[in-house]
Design a protein around this motif. Structure first.
Motif, short mmCIF file in Angstrom:
data_model
loop_
_atom_site.label_atom_id
_atom_site.label_comp_id
_atom_site.label_asym_id
_atom_site.label_seq_id
_atom_site.Cartn_x
_atom_site.Cartn_y
_atom_site.Cartn_z
N HIS A 119 0.84 -1.20 0.00
CA HIS A 119 0.00 0.00 0.00
C HIS A 119 0.87 1.24 0.00
O HIS A 119 2.00 1.22 0.51
CB HIS A 119 -0.96 0.01 1.20
CG HIS A 119 -0.28 0.05 2.53
ND1 HIS A 119 0.05 1.22 3.17
CD2 HIS A 119 0.18 -0.94 3.35
CE1 HIS A 119 0.63 0.96 4.33
NE2 HIS A 119 0.73 -0.35 4.46
N ASP A 154 6.91 1.07 5.49
CA ASP A 154 5.49 0.75 5.54
C ASP A 154 4.73 1.73 4.69
O ASP A 154 4.23 2.72 5.19
CB ASP A 154 5.02 0.79 7.00
CG ASP A 154 3.56 0.40 7.18
OD1 ASP A 154 2.99 -0.17 6.23
OD2 ASP A 154 3.00 0.68 8.25
N GLU A 188 -4.97 1.46 3.27
CA GLU A 188 -4.72 0.33 4.18
C GLU A 188 -4.68 0.79 5.62
O GLU A 188 -5.17 0.10 6.51
CB GLU A 188 -3.38 -0.36 3.81
CG GLU A 188 -3.13 -1.68 4.54
CD GLU A 188 -2.57 -1.53 5.95
OE1 GLU A 188 -2.72 -2.46 6.75
OE2 GLU A 188 -1.98 -0.46 6.26
N GLU A 189 -4.09 1.96 5.85
CA GLU A 189 -3.89 2.41 7.24
C GLU A 189 -5.20 2.78 7.93
O GLU A 189 -5.22 2.99 9.14
CB GLU A 189 -2.92 3.61 7.26
CG GLU A 189 -1.51 3.27 6.77
CD GLU A 189 -0.74 2.31 7.68
OE1 GLU A 189 -1.30 1.87 8.71
OE2 GLU A 189 0.43 2.00 7.36
N GLU A 216 2.25 -7.28 3.07
CA GLU A 216 3.07 -6.97 4.24
C GLU A 216 2.60 -7.79 5.45
O GLU A 216 1.58 -8.46 5.38
CB GLU A 216 2.93 -5.49 4.56
CG GLU A 216 1.50 -5.14 4.98
CD GLU A 216 1.28 -3.70 5.38
OE1 GLU A 216 2.26 -3.00 5.63
OE2 GLU A 216 0.12 -3.28 5.41
ZN ZN Z 1 1.45 -1.21 6.27
#
Ligand code: ZN
Length: 489
Positions: A119, A154, A188-189, A216
């Protein structure tokens, strides 16, 4: 008497022999000896591309309307300009406007496709901590062998490595065995409920079921597992579920000058103590046992002996792991009281007192079974147990599938003699969505991280080493070019 003693001694000798033989046989699985390979991706290109990607502040905020749409649009335009070969060879679809889906047609379109996903949205930098960054979080600075900035680990680093791998394979005239999808999510977060969920919808509408997906969720962990002197590639096969429960104690209320023996607050406190004393049952079965058994095969004799003989030492192992927060989180659904509220004023007895308790669900439990456990553990009339929205843990992916084997082979090819273990992601990823359309959903990034690196994820001074970008590119090239050898029958 002598006979009895002899029998007892023989029994002890026999037991010791069984324990030792089982320990000696408890070794890591064999794999083809490999010299670690590299496809020699260009480290400067990798670092440069990631540095550019970080400069788009693609921040996911809790209020989706507060997002900076221009940053997301800018990232997509940059992505298209940066990877022209991939955009020529693959079909690109924008899902829900901002999630990028690439379809790379395979030679065998009857085989189930695979999905590599990451992402490009990031979490915000906590206001007031900007000064603690050694390099500014959105400048994309390359220094000391690292690319610095929010999203480096990330999760933009993985996108850069995947796309570099695809570009290098395309230069060689490569076409994958089965169709490969790349999905790069934009939310995603904040749960992936727009991006990844819509990709799942898109695939379902086309009757596409994936053989496996890779997202991930874990790394090659170096120096993070006590008792292990070699790095561990944790290929996570499931992720925990999530439910938040409000525990509400009621009472009559009134003036605080003449309180009864029990108030809403003391009733609630007693309930929380009961809950602490009745953790959700856990154990070394299923994915937890498989994870620890795989790790223990690489450990010194004593630990190997314990894990090889769980019929004798299982209770002791569980006791020891339960006392470690990280070990406990692997064994069971965890219970974490996080918020409290009661009276609005210091001299007013509360009518209700509420504790908010967050649970992370092990795959063996469900939201309903955890609510039932809490009700049983507390068991009082003047207490209500109210579950907020939650989701069960994901299904557990196979450790004997063709996809898992391919990941193991690629890991050994790139990282050599590392330990490999299936694991359980304790946080959430987009794979909770992808698992709905994949036979097996895996969670693993081929970056080697130590204790200092792990804390920078969602934290201060997030950065990824350029060496890791090279490893990851090598890994994805190995994985994609080995699909032929590791195709499900
Ligand atoms: Zn992530």
């Amino acid at each position: 008497m002598k006979k009895l003693l002899l029998a007892a001694v023989s029994l002890v000798v026999l037991l010791a022999a069984i324990v030792i033989i089982r320990t000696l046989m408890f070794t890591p699985p064999e794999h083809e000896a490999t010299n670690t390979i590299t496809h020699a991706p260009d480290a400067d290109v990798l670092a440069g591309h990631l540095a550019e990607a970080i400069q788009f502040p693609t921040i996911s905020r809790q209020d989706p309307d507060a997002g900076d749409v221009a940053a997301f649009d800018g990232f997509i335009a940059w992505f298209e300009a940066t990877y022209p070969a991939a955009h020529t060879a693959m079909n690109r679809t924008l899902i829900a406007d901002h999630t990028i889906l690439l379809e790379w047609r395979g030679r065998d379109t009857s085989a189930r496709p695979v999905l590599l996903t990451a992402h490009y949205d990031v979490v915000p930098v906590i206001p007031g901590t900007e000064d603690q960054w050694e390099q500014p979080p959105y400048a994309g600075i390359i220094a000391d062998g690292y690319v610095w900035g929010r999203g480096a680990l990330d999760d933009k680093g993985a996108i850069i490595a995947m796309m570099e791998a695809a570009t290098m394979l395309l230069e060689r005239g490569f076409q994958p065995q089965q169709t490969v999808y790349f999905s790069f999510g934009h939310d995603e977060e904040i749960g992936g409920r727009v991006g990844a969920a819509s990709v799942v919808e898109y695939l379902r509408e086309r009757d596409i079921q994936l053989a496996w997906s890779l997202d991930e969720g874990s790394f090659v962990l170096d120096g993070l597992i006590p008792g292990l002197d070699k790095p561990v590639a944790m290929i996570n096969v499931a992720e925990k579920g999530y439910v938040t429960i409000d525990i509400v104690a009621s009472a009559t209320g009134g003036h605080s000058s003449m309180p009864p023996g029990d108030t809403a607050v003391t009733t609630l406190a007693a309930a929380l103590v009961k809950l602490r004393d009745a953790p959700v049952p856990g154990g070394l079965d299923g994915v937890s046992g498989e994870a620890y058994s795989s790790l223990a095969r690489h450990m010194p004799f004593t630990q190997r002996m314990a894990f090889a003989n769980q019929w004798l030492f299982g209770g002791m192992i569980e006791g020891m792991l339960t006392r470690l927060p990280a070990g406990n989180a692997m064994l069971r659904t965890t219970t974490a009281p996080t918020m409290l509220s009661a009276s609005i004023k210091e001299n007013v007895l509360p009518i209700t007192a509420t504790a908010t308790v967050n649970f992370r669900l092990h795959p063996r439990d469900t939201v309903d079974s955890v609510v039932a456990h809490v009700e049983n553990a507390i068991g009082a009339d003047n207490i209500e147990v109210i579950a907020r929205r939650g989701n069960n843990a994901s299904p557990v992916a196979s450790t004997t599938s063709a996809g898992f084997e391919a990941m193991v082979a690629a890991t050994h090819a790139v990282f050599g003699e590392v330990a490999i273990a299936p694991g359980l992601t304790v946080a959430g990823t987009d794979s909770k969505h992808y698992a709905l359309v994949a036979d097996d959903a895996y969670r693993f990034h081929p970056f080697v991280l130590g204790p200092d690196d792990i804390t920078t994820i969602h934290g201060t001074n997030e950065k990824v080493s350029i060496a890791n970008l090279v490893y990851a590119t090598d890994f994805y090239i190995e994985l994609l070019s080995s699909l032929e050898r590791y195709t499900a029958p």
